[in-house]
Design a protein around this motif. Sequence first.
Motif, PDB file in Angstrom:
ATOM      1  N   ASP A 185      34.456 -18.365  32.035  1.00 42.64           N
ATOM      2  CA  ASP A 185      33.666 -17.910  30.891  1.00 42.64           C
ATOM      3  C   ASP A 185      33.786 -16.391  30.762  1.00 42.64           C
ATOM      4  O   ASP A 185      33.397 -15.646  31.667  1.00 42.64           O
ATOM      5  N   ASP A 186      34.322 -15.918  29.648  1.00 40.47           N
ATOM      6  CA  ASP A 186      34.518 -14.479  29.446  1.00 40.47           C
ATOM      7  C   ASP A 186      33.203 -13.708  29.448  1.00 40.47           C
ATOM      8  O   ASP A 186      33.191 -12.489  29.680  1.00 40.47           O
ATOM      9  N   ASN A 187      32.082 -14.389  29.160  1.00 38.46           N
ATOM     10  CA  ASN A 187      30.785 -13.710  29.128  1.00 38.46           C
ATOM     11  C   ASN A 187      30.110 -13.650  30.503  1.00 38.46           C
ATOM     12  O   ASN A 187      29.048 -13.032  30.646  1.00 38.46           O
ATOM     13  N   GLN A 188      30.710 -14.297  31.490  1.00 40.58           N
ATOM     14  CA  GLN A 188      30.118 -14.330  32.817  1.00 40.58           C
ATOM     15  C   GLN A 188      30.547 -13.118  33.636  1.00 40.58           C
ATOM     16  O   GLN A 188      31.734 -12.804  33.731  1.00 40.58           O
ATOM     17  N   ASP A 189      29.560 -12.411  34.233  1.00 37.38           N
ATOM     18  CA  ASP A 189      29.883 -11.318  35.136  1.00 37.38           C
ATOM     19  C   ASP A 189      30.647 -11.857  36.339  1.00 37.38           C
ATOM     20  O   ASP A 189      30.316 -12.922  36.861  1.00 37.38           O
ATOM     21  N   GLN A 192      27.975 -12.077  40.869  1.00 38.09           N
ATOM     22  CA  GLN A 192      26.908 -13.019  40.553  1.00 38.09           C
ATOM     23  C   GLN A 192      25.886 -13.101  41.693  1.00 38.09           C
ATOM     24  O   GLN A 192      26.208 -12.841  42.859  1.00 38.09           O
ATOM     25  N   ASN A 218      22.036 -14.936  37.328  1.00 40.46           N
ATOM     26  CA  ASN A 218      22.628 -14.198  36.207  1.00 40.46           C
ATOM     27  C   ASN A 218      23.761 -14.993  35.554  1.00 40.46           C
ATOM     28  O   ASN A 218      24.793 -14.448  35.172  1.00 40.46           O
ATOM     29  N   ARG A 219      23.520 -16.286  35.399  1.00 40.70           N
ATOM     30  CA  ARG A 219      24.514 -17.128  34.744  1.00 40.70           C
ATOM     31  C   ARG A 219      24.558 -16.811  33.244  1.00 40.70           C
ATOM     32  O   ARG A 219      23.526 -16.621  32.594  1.00 40.70           O
ATOM     33  N   SER A 220      25.747 -16.765  32.702  1.00 44.29           N
ATOM     34  CA  SER A 220      25.926 -16.516  31.277  1.00 44.29           C
ATOM     35  C   SER A 220      25.314 -17.646  30.448  1.00 44.29           C
ATOM     36  O   SER A 220      25.361 -18.815  30.842  1.00 44.29           O
ATOM     37  N   SER A 221      24.747 -17.287  29.307  1.00 41.06           N
ATOM     38  CA  SER A 221      24.146 -18.296  28.430  1.00 41.06           C
ATOM     39  C   SER A 221      25.190 -19.234  27.843  1.00 41.06           C
ATOM     40  O   SER A 221      24.871 -20.330  27.376  1.00 41.06           O
ATOM     41  N   THR A 222      26.466 -18.826  27.880  1.00 43.04           N
ATOM     42  CA  THR A 222      27.535 -19.672  27.354  1.00 43.04           C
ATOM     43  C   THR A 222      28.272 -20.441  28.452  1.00 43.04           C
ATOM     44  O   THR A 222      29.253 -21.139  28.178  1.00 43.04           O
ATOM     45  N   SER A 223      27.778 -20.320  29.684  1.00 50.64           N
ATOM     46  CA  SER A 223      28.445 -20.979  30.805  1.00 50.64           C
ATOM     47  C   SER A 223      28.330 -22.497  30.706  1.00 50.64           C
ATOM     48  O   SER A 223      27.269 -23.030  30.363  1.00 50.64           O
TER      49      SER A 223
END
Length: 280
Positions: A185-189, A192, A218-223
């Motif tokens: 996921d590109d939005n995921q740091d 973690q 800190n999971r991405s909302s789009t994960s």
Amino acid sequence: MRIIFSFLAILMSQIVLSQDDLLSQIDTTDTNKEVVSAFKAMKIVNLESTKMLGKKELYFVVAHRFASVKEGFEGFFGLDNAVTQIKFAYGITSKFSLAAGRSEQAYDFSAKYLIMPQKQDGFPFTLAGFNSIAFNNQLKESNYPKMKFENRLIYVNQLLVSRKFSEKLSLEFAPTFFHENFVIDDNQDNSQVALGLGGRYKISKRVSINLDYAAHLNRSSTSPFRDPLSVGVDIETGGHVFQMHFTNSQGIHEAGFLGNTSGDWGEGDIYFGFNLVRVF
């Protein structure tokens, strides 16, 4: 988050212990007697436990996860497309061990070390550190032409904090930092944070019910991934411990289940598996 706060409340409520007079502590060795066997196996289910290997002990571990039972008869209720990890762990001393494992998902190398043991009338917890480095074996150059070796590396750092409340009940929480050089996921740091929670309750001399859960903070909302939740049974049989469980994660190495759990308990998307440990 309610699960986390409830767990911490139970654990921290035990910190305040009655203390003997300082002179009486000096005169007796009972105060320094360590509490042993908070957990019988190196893993609670997926989560690493505070169990330490003995000096010069060699552990051979087979961890197996069948495919999702949701596949039904077409996947033979999970028997097809299973994942297996083979691992060896060796106790350099009674306080420090090294391990190396290999599965279809990753090569994994780790170290675990005892920081402070729980004392009967002293320090109320067992503290241990766990660090690992893994090489993601699923990132193939055929799928990712620009993939480099360093992109496949995964780092995990955990502080394991457990308390044995009684002969039956032990609990643990594990603040965790892990870094994946490559994330789907590109939005995921890449860096973690997770908080692992686990416990063991003995129902007989050789059998216990185990449960662990990890909240990804800190999971991405789009994960597309979820928090791992696992429940199982430990059976002690002489020289080894046999663990059977159900989990929503087919990943076995730390970053595999902490950051990339795909199953959903609510939809029946779960995996049956086992950990078999043989001690030499």
